[in-house]
Every structure is written in C-alpha cells, then in structure tokens.
Design a protein around this motif. Structure first.
Motif, PDB file in Angstrom:
ATOM      1  N   TYR A  19       6.392  14.222  -1.724  1.00 38.52           N
ATOM      2  CA  TYR A  19       5.279  14.034  -0.804  1.00 38.52           C
ATOM      3  C   TYR A  19       4.404  12.822  -0.977  1.00 38.52           C
ATOM      4  N   SER A  20       4.353  12.326  -2.195  1.00 41.44           N
ATOM      5  CA  SER A  20       3.558  11.305  -2.707  1.00 41.44           C
ATOM      6  C   SER A  20       4.209  10.081  -2.541  1.00 41.44           C
ATOM      7  N   GLU A  24       3.318   7.116   0.567  1.00 42.63           N
ATOM      8  CA  GLU A  24       3.261   5.503   0.024  1.00 42.63           C
ATOM      9  C   GLU A  24       4.051   4.759   0.998  1.00 42.63           C
ATOM     10  N   LYS A  25       5.166   5.042   1.277  1.00 44.21           N
ATOM     11  CA  LYS A  25       6.189   4.389   2.229  1.00 44.21           C
ATOM     12  C   LYS A  25       5.801   4.407   3.429  1.00 44.21           C
ATOM     13  N   TYR A  27       2.575   4.586   4.405  1.00 47.50           N
ATOM     14  CA  TYR A  27       1.200   4.167   4.476  1.00 47.50           C
ATOM     15  C   TYR A  27       0.372   5.196   4.984  1.00 47.50           C
ATOM     16  N   ILE A  28       0.419   6.326   4.757  1.00 47.81           N
ATOM     17  CA  ILE A  28      -0.648   7.112   5.329  1.00 47.81           C
ATOM     18  C   ILE A  28      -0.986   8.072   3.893  1.00 47.81           C
ATOM     19  N   ALA A  29      -2.170   8.771   4.230  1.00 51.28           N
ATOM     20  CA  ALA A  29      -2.689   9.482   3.326  1.00 51.28           C
ATOM     21  C   ALA A  29      -1.735  10.874   3.116  1.00 51.28           C
ATOM     22  N   GLN A  30      -1.590  11.434   1.705  1.00 50.87           N
ATOM     23  CA  GLN A  30      -0.594  12.536   1.336  1.00 50.87           C
ATOM     24  C   GLN A  30      -1.137  13.763   2.190  1.00 50.87           C
ATOM     25  N   SER A  31      -2.394  13.837   2.306  1.00 52.56           N
ATOM     26  CA  SER A  31      -3.176  15.037   3.198  1.00 52.56           C
ATOM     27  C   SER A  31      -2.589  15.139   4.491  1.00 52.56           C
TER      28      SER A  31
END
Length: 296
Positions: A19-20, A24-25, A27-31
């Motif tokens: 998920y992490s 990152e790829k 460009y959004i929050a993991q939540s």
C-alpha cells in the motif's frame, strides 16, 4: 458504482507489492488508498485482499479482478490512443498476417493499396502465419488483421471472420506426371496419388478442406514421403515427390516445372476469410472494413 480510479488503485497496489509504495506512486495518502479499496470490496461484496500490518495476499476473487481489471485498463488506454489517432487523421501501425495459401495476388495487393490510400496515416506491417494460428494471434492482441484460408477449427470468443472471396481448386503436379497432359481431373481419380500436404489434427485451412473433399469420395489423402504445408510444397511437386490440391492463385508463384489441372471441372472451390477482433480498435476496424469492401 465502481470507478475507474478504484480499478487503477487496486492494480497499482498489486503491482507495487504494498500500500505504501502504491500510495507514493499515486501521490495520495495511504489512508485514502485503503479507503478506496475498502469501498471497492464493499461494492463487490467480497474481499479482494487479505492483509496484515506488513503485507497482503490476493484472494481468489482478487486474483480474478486483478487479471481482468488490468486487461480492462489496457483496453481503455488503447481505445483512447486509437481515438486520438483517428481524430488526428488515423495514424498508426496495423499488423496483418496472411497464410501461405493466401498469397498477395494483384487483387489483394490492389485492395491493400486502395485501403492505404483511404487511410493515409496507416502503416501496414505484413507477415505470414498459418490460418489456424492467426485467430489466436489476433485474440491475444499480437496481430490485428488476418487473411486466412477457411475453414478454421478453433473458435475464439472475440474473433469474427468475414468471407471475402473464393477461387477454384486445382491439382498441382510435376511436368512429367501422366496427369499433366489432362484437361480436367476428377477428385476420385487421385486416391492412389501421394499428397505433399495432409491435414494436421489440430489445424483447419486448406489441407483440412482438401481432406474432407477426399473423404466424400471415399478415400483419405495418401501422404508423400516429403510433406510441406508451406509454399515450398510446389518445389517438392516439381521434383516429382507428390501432388497437391491448391487454390488457383498458387499458379502465380509456382516453378516452371509445376502444372495445374482444373479439378472436377472447376466446381470445387476454396474460400478466403478476413479475421479481426469483434471489438477491434477504431483504426483497425475502419481499415478492415475498407479492405473487406474492396475484396467483396
């Protein structure tokens, strides 16, 4: 409703392996990414991933969704690209295959030339492949258009085949064969002849058609000592190793030592088909339609 964004997020998570890294790829929050996948699973009413704090695994439903979802996104990207091409004058490469028994006669070559004139942005990439293999290549996206000899045995759900013409079947023999002096030959007279080409159990095309015609006359083609399903069979015939029943167009590429005799007074015919995907890219569909109309 399931969104294309959720398709993309899910595919990205599986491809990234976490998920992490996917977050990152993208460009959004993991939540936010986790929330989208939870909404996707709720909509489907089945889990797609089993996960703990460090890793995840695909459920059987998740594996299916990943494989088909990836193809859907690829098809969408392809469609967008082709639509842009069409809007800018239909620019792109079309991959066309023809079997060795569907040679590029003046009729076919002129139709290809006219289709290219009508679609000036198209570049044509031409190669040769047996009829039965062409439909699989098109089904799996490695080729776009096939010119094949009917019938084909394998059925693929996304392939359509249009008949675009027929021609006379003839007997090809060596110049020194007793048959070479004949004006016409009946199929039943060939029961003791050695055939250079016999059908493969898993393939259709010309040899399959010929074998069925022979069976209707009470015999199966007797195999010669040297066999070929390619255009080289004409060279083997010239060397006196056997005969073949071929479409009339093969006269255009035959060595001088091969003679062609009308079969069954010209009543036996063979058909050519044009194969494409049922829902081909707009550029391919437009070109195939033009080509089919020129060959009709």
């Amino acid at each position: 409703m399931i969104s294309l964004k959720q398709f993309k997020y899910f595919i990205e998570i599986v491809d990234a392996g976490s998920y992490s890294r996917a977050a990152e790829k993208l460009y959004i929050a993991q939540s936010a990414l986790s929330r989208q996948i939870k909404e996707l699973e709720d909509e489907l009413q089945t889990p797609l991933l089993t996960r703990d704090a460090r890793q995840f695994e695909l459920t059987p439903a998740g594996q299916l969704f990943y494989e088909r979802g990836k193809r859907i996104l690829e098809d969408i990207d392809d469609t967008l690209l082709q639509a842009r091409h069409v809007g800018k004058g239909a620019q792109g490469v079309i991959r066309l295959q023809h079997s060795s028994s569907v040679i590029l006669t003046p009729r076919i070559s002129n139709a290809l030339s006219a289709a290219l004139d009508q679609h000036p942005g198209v570049t044509l990439e031409v190669s040769m492949l047996p009829s039965e293999n062409q439909t699989l290549e098109i089904e799996e996206g490695r080729m776009d258009i096939g010119l094949l000899r009917l019938p084909t045995l394998r059925r693929h759900p996304h392939i359509q085949v249009r008949e675009i013409g027929s021609e006379q079947l003839m007997v090809a023999v060596a110049g020194n064969s007793p048959l070479a002096a004949r004006d016409n030959v009946e199929l039943a007279e060939l029961s003791e002849q050695a055939f250079i080409s016999i059908p493969h159990k898993d393939r259709g095309g010309l040899s399959y058609l010929v074998a069925n015609l022979c069976l209707e006359q009470g015999f199966f083609p007797k195999p010669a000592r040297a066999l070929s399903r390619k255009s080289s069979q004409l060279n083997l015939i010239e060397a006196g190793l056997g005969i073949a029943i071929v479409p009339e167009c093969m006269r255009l590429t035959a060595p001088a030592g091969v003679h062609f005799i009308p079969l069954a007074r010209g009543t036996l015919q063979t058909s050519v088909g044009l194969a494409t995907r049922r829902e081909a890219d707009p550029l391919v569909s437009a070109f195939a339609d033009t080509l089919a109309s020129r060959l009709a």
